[in-house]
Motif scaffolding. Structure first.
Motif, PDB file in Angstrom:
ATOM      1  N   ILE A  44       0.864  -1.179   0.000  1.00 39.64           N
ATOM      2  CA  ILE A  44       0.000   0.000   0.000  1.00 39.64           C
ATOM      3  C   ILE A  44       0.898   1.225   0.000  1.00 39.64           C
ATOM      4  N   GLU A  45       0.602   2.145  -0.900  1.00 41.12           N
ATOM      5  CA  GLU A  45       1.423   3.321  -1.093  1.00 41.12           C
ATOM      6  C   GLU A  45       1.134   4.369  -0.016  1.00 41.12           C
ATOM      7  N   ARG A  46      -0.166   4.589   0.257  1.00 46.00           N
ATOM      8  CA  ARG A  46      -0.551   5.653   1.169  1.00 46.00           C
ATOM      9  C   ARG A  46      -2.031   5.581   1.469  1.00 46.00           C
ATOM     10  N   LEU A  47      -2.439   6.269   2.518  1.00 51.72           N
ATOM     11  CA  LEU A  47      -3.863   6.489   2.806  1.00 51.72           C
ATOM     12  C   LEU A  47      -3.990   7.952   3.188  1.00 51.72           C
ATOM     13  N   HIS A  48      -4.906   8.678   2.551  1.00 50.03           N
ATOM     14  CA  HIS A  48      -5.104  10.063   2.969  1.00 50.03           C
ATOM     15  C   HIS A  48      -6.575  10.385   3.180  1.00 50.03           C
ATOM     16  N   LEU A  49      -6.809  11.451   3.926  1.00 47.71           N
ATOM     17  CA  LEU A  49      -8.172  11.908   4.210  1.00 47.71           C
ATOM     18  C   LEU A  49      -8.575  12.950   3.184  1.00 47.71           C
ATOM     19  N   GLU A  50      -9.829  12.915   2.767  1.00 47.01           N
ATOM     20  CA  GLU A  50     -10.322  13.938   1.851  1.00 47.01           C
ATOM     21  C   GLU A  50     -11.832  14.039   1.947  1.00 47.01           C
ATOM     22  N   GLN A  51     -12.380  15.099   1.327  1.00 46.03           N
ATOM     23  CA  GLN A  51     -13.826  15.297   1.322  1.00 46.03           C
ATOM     24  C   GLN A  51     -14.450  14.583   0.138  1.00 46.03           C
ATOM     25  N   ASP A  52     -15.645  14.057   0.335  1.00 49.66           N
ATOM     26  CA  ASP A  52     -16.426  13.551  -0.787  1.00 49.66           C
ATOM     27  C   ASP A  52     -17.100  14.732  -1.486  1.00 49.66           C
ATOM     28  N   ALA A  53     -17.491  14.523  -2.738  1.00 49.32           N
ATOM     29  CA  ALA A  53     -18.225  15.555  -3.486  1.00 49.32           C
ATOM     30  C   ALA A  53     -19.724  15.312  -3.319  1.00 49.32           C
ATOM     31  N   GLY A  54     -20.540  16.193  -3.860  1.00 50.98           N
ATOM     32  CA  GLY A  54     -21.990  15.982  -3.849  1.00 50.98           C
ATOM     33  C   GLY A  54     -22.391  14.954  -4.887  1.00 50.98           C
ATOM     34  N   LYS A  55     -23.706  14.793  -5.052  1.00 50.24           N
ATOM     35  CA  LYS A  55     -24.178  13.777  -5.985  1.00 50.24           C
ATOM     36  C   LYS A  55     -24.988  14.427  -7.096  1.00 50.24           C
ATOM     37  N   LEU A  56     -24.647  14.072  -8.331  1.00 50.75           N
ATOM     38  CA  LEU A  56     -25.370  14.582  -9.494  1.00 50.75           C
ATOM     39  C   LEU A  56     -26.352  13.533  -9.968  1.00 50.75           C
ATOM     40  N   MET A  57     -27.567  13.979 -10.325  1.00 55.01           N
ATOM     41  CA  MET A  57     -28.519  13.044 -10.926  1.00 55.01           C
ATOM     42  C   MET A  57     -29.010  13.613 -12.244  1.00 55.01           C
ATOM     43  N   HIS A  58     -29.161  12.734 -13.223  1.00 50.49           N
ATOM     44  CA  HIS A  58     -29.423  13.226 -14.580  1.00 50.49           C
ATOM     45  C   HIS A  58     -30.806  12.866 -15.087  1.00 50.49           C
ATOM     46  N   ASP A  59     -31.549  12.063 -14.318  1.00 56.80           N
ATOM     47  CA  ASP A  59     -32.800  11.541 -14.879  1.00 56.80           C
ATOM     48  C   ASP A  59     -34.040  12.238 -14.304  1.00 56.80           C
ATOM     49  N   GLN A  60     -33.850  13.341 -13.596  1.00 60.61           N
ATOM     50  CA  GLN A  60     -35.001  13.997 -12.979  1.00 60.61           C
ATOM     51  C   GLN A  60     -35.621  15.044 -13.898  1.00 60.61           C
TER      52      GLN A  60
END
Lengths: 95, 487
Positions: free
Chosen positions: B131-147
């Motif tokens: 394993i090279e590394r583990l880092h912390l980060e934020q997730d992004a929001g969610k896009l929906m295309h079928d609405q």
């Protein structure tokens, strides 16, 4: 370090800034003079100086793992130009 | 090199596949990485969003210290170096699901450095994956295309949720190894309770870097397949992509380094259109966040609190309970399974309990589409059934019927055996009359047997067992029949 016109155009694109062609040379000159000014720092010998990220003497503030925010969808969406129900809406971006 | 490497035999010779994985694991926490909004799955749109997550001007991130501890815990679980000082950077790009215009991540100084895990392969061999590394980060929001026909809609509930990005070294050589790696990583994080590993809900996703080369050559040009959300799809995507690259090169082309998407419906990968500038992220340290400093004492405290992990537990089950390596692997993949097993086998024949758990209970649970967590048979009750088999109260044959009944009703084995009168009959005075009756009714078969047709012995055993309703002790029947027939 010196920026050419192509680099300026690339940076503008990444920043989503529309830049007229005749502005690019002018901006390249301006950015180069800023970079030159900052580059004076490299005259200082920092070979024995550890990197400094913090001059405040404070540590990174932390929070507990407690839910104490949210439930404000109306406020979050207050500036959205064209929401659909409780969603933000944007021009269709699909892969 | 193990036997599990994938070799593609092309028109011009053999090709080796080289894979590195980036796994995004959602940190198990109540609140987000830099805000106090909730992280739970399935909330109404934009309900779990603070003004920080929506990137309103002037809002400042404040780190959730539990998320930091979870990253350290995971780092220790994958035998990795913990970096006492790490730095948060901004990764800049524009996309509709990223209100800040940048993701807070860790680039040059991640919280966890190099580590390794062992994976177990189908042929029983194991392999160590770096394993090279583990880092912390934020997730992004969610896009929906079928609405909506002309619009995409954005839900920011996921925006700002803490992720651990775990980057492997390019040590994987086949879809099978990639699958085994993700399975093992998920198992470790579930034991640690740092990620729920739920791939359907997106709390575990993988990007695969795939390239091909002639065995022994330097690395070829790689393609990155983004956001695959099941182990099966991951294996399919890698298999397809490797074959695509071999075909391309053998036809005189070359592989372009690019980002690709896996289409689960067709089982193929295709170029992602909008990413041509995406690799120019202009990382720089986030001026809103000071470096993250943890103390050796904090790391030691987290280490002291680690549970027994799958590899150690597996070795212990083999030594203490005498189960096979393969059974031990199955029993320890999920912490809940191991817990069930240890309760059921306490003070009992470990191998027998393992057999019943793996073949019988898992079989019935599978058929019923249920998980061990809502098994109608409790571990104590499986243990009770094993007791009745071990002390000869019921035969193995009857035990299966009793077990099916236990699965239906949730009752204890002893209660079912009593109520239905299923106790094994080991009393020769009760078995002998049955034998006499069977022999009397089959005089012709007896004559054939006496004439040398030995195979008919099985027929007599079967008849006696049938007469007893399956309750006669089979060893006793065998023994008594021998005495009668061979007299």
């Amino acid at each position: 370090m010196s920026l050419d016109k192509a680099t300026v155009s690339h940076i503008a694109k990444l920043a989503r800034i529309k830049l007229a062609d005749d502005r690019q040379d002018v901006l390249a000159d301006e950015l180069n003079s800023i970079l030159g000014w900052v580059e004076q720092l490299s005259a200082v010998d920092t070979g024995d100086t550890p990197p400094l990220a913090n001059v405040t003497g404070h540590d990174l503030p932390e929070r507990e793992d407690v839910v104490n925010d949210g439930d404000i969808a109306a406020r979050v969406l207050a500036n959205a130009p064209d929401p659909i129900d409780a969603f933000f809406a944007v021009p269709k971006v699909i892969e | 090199m193990t036997g599990s490497a994938m070799i593609i035999t092309g028109a011009t010779g053999d090709w080796e596949v080289v894979i590195g994985l980036e796994v995004h694991a959602q940190v198990l926490s109540a609140a987000k990485l830099f805000s106090g909004a909730a992280t739970s799955f399935g909330a109404a749109p934009n309900q779990q969003v603070s003004l920080v997550d929506a990137a309103m001007p002037g809002m400042l991130p404040v780190i959730n210290k539990h998320c930091v501890a979870q990253a350290v815990r995971t780092g220790l679980g994958i035998n990795a170096k913990i970096n006492l000082v790490s730095v948060f950077d901004r990764k800049n790009y524009f996309y509709a699901d990223l209100p800040q215009g940048y993701q807070i991540s860790q680039f040059t100084q991640p919280i966890v450095g190099e580590g390794e895990i062992e994976i177990l392969l189908a042929d029983g061999s194991s392999k160590s994956i770096g394993i090279e590394r583990l880092h912390l980060e934020q997730d992004a929001g969610k896009l929906m295309h079928d609405q909506h026909p002309a619009k995409s809609v954005v839900d920011l509930n996921r925006s700002g949720v803490a992720l651990m990005e775990i980057v492997s070294k390019p040590d994987l050589r086949s879809p099978e190894e990639a699958g085994a790696y993700v399975t093992k990583l998920r198992s470790i994080m579930r034991y640690l309770q740092t990620c729920d590993g739920n791939m359907e809900q997106g709390s575990l996703r993988a990007d695969a870097n795939v390239s091909v080369r002639r065995p022994g050559d330097p690395l070829g040009t790689r393609c990155e397949i983004k956001n695959v959300n099941s182990i099966k799809f991951l294996m399919q995507a890698i298999d397809y992509e490797a074959r695509r690259q071999v075909e391309l090169i053998e036809d005189g082309g070359s592989v372009d380094q690019e980002t690709r998407l896996f289409d689960a419906n067709s089982g193929t990968t295709r170029t992602m259109r909008s990413k041509e500038d995406a690799h120019d992220y202009r990382y720089f340290p986030d001026p809103d966040l000071l470096p993250l400093v943890i103390t050796p004492e904090q790391v030691a405290a987290i280490k002291a609190d680690l549970p027994e992990l799958p590899d150690v537990k597996k070795a212990r089950l083999v030594t203490d309970y005498g189960v096979s390596e393969i059974d031990a692997t199955i029993l320890t993949e999920e912490r809940e399974t191991a817990r069930f097993y240890e309760i059921a086998s306490h003070g009992r024949d470990g191998k027998l309990v393992a057999n019943w758990l793996i073949s019988e209970l898992f079989g019935l649970l599978n058929k019923a589409g249920r998980s061990l967590a809502d098994s109608p048979v409790l571990p104590e009750n499986l243990g009770g059934l094993i007791d009745l088999i071990s002390d000869g109260t019921i035969s193995g044959r009857i035990a299966k019927d009793v077990f099916a009944e236990m699965f239906e009703s949730g009752e204890e084995a002893a209660a079912i055996v009593d109520a239905k009168g299923l106790k094994q009959v080991s009393d020769s005075a009760a078995i002998e009359p049955l034998i006499n009756a069977v022999i009397a009714a089959n005089a012709d078969k007896l004559a054939e047997y006496k004439a040398g047709k030995d195979k008919l012995f099985g027929f007599f055993v079967g008849q006696v067992m049938k007469q007893s309703g399956g309750k006669a002790n089979p060893q006793m029947v065998n023994q008594l029949l021998r005495q009668k027939l061979d007299a």
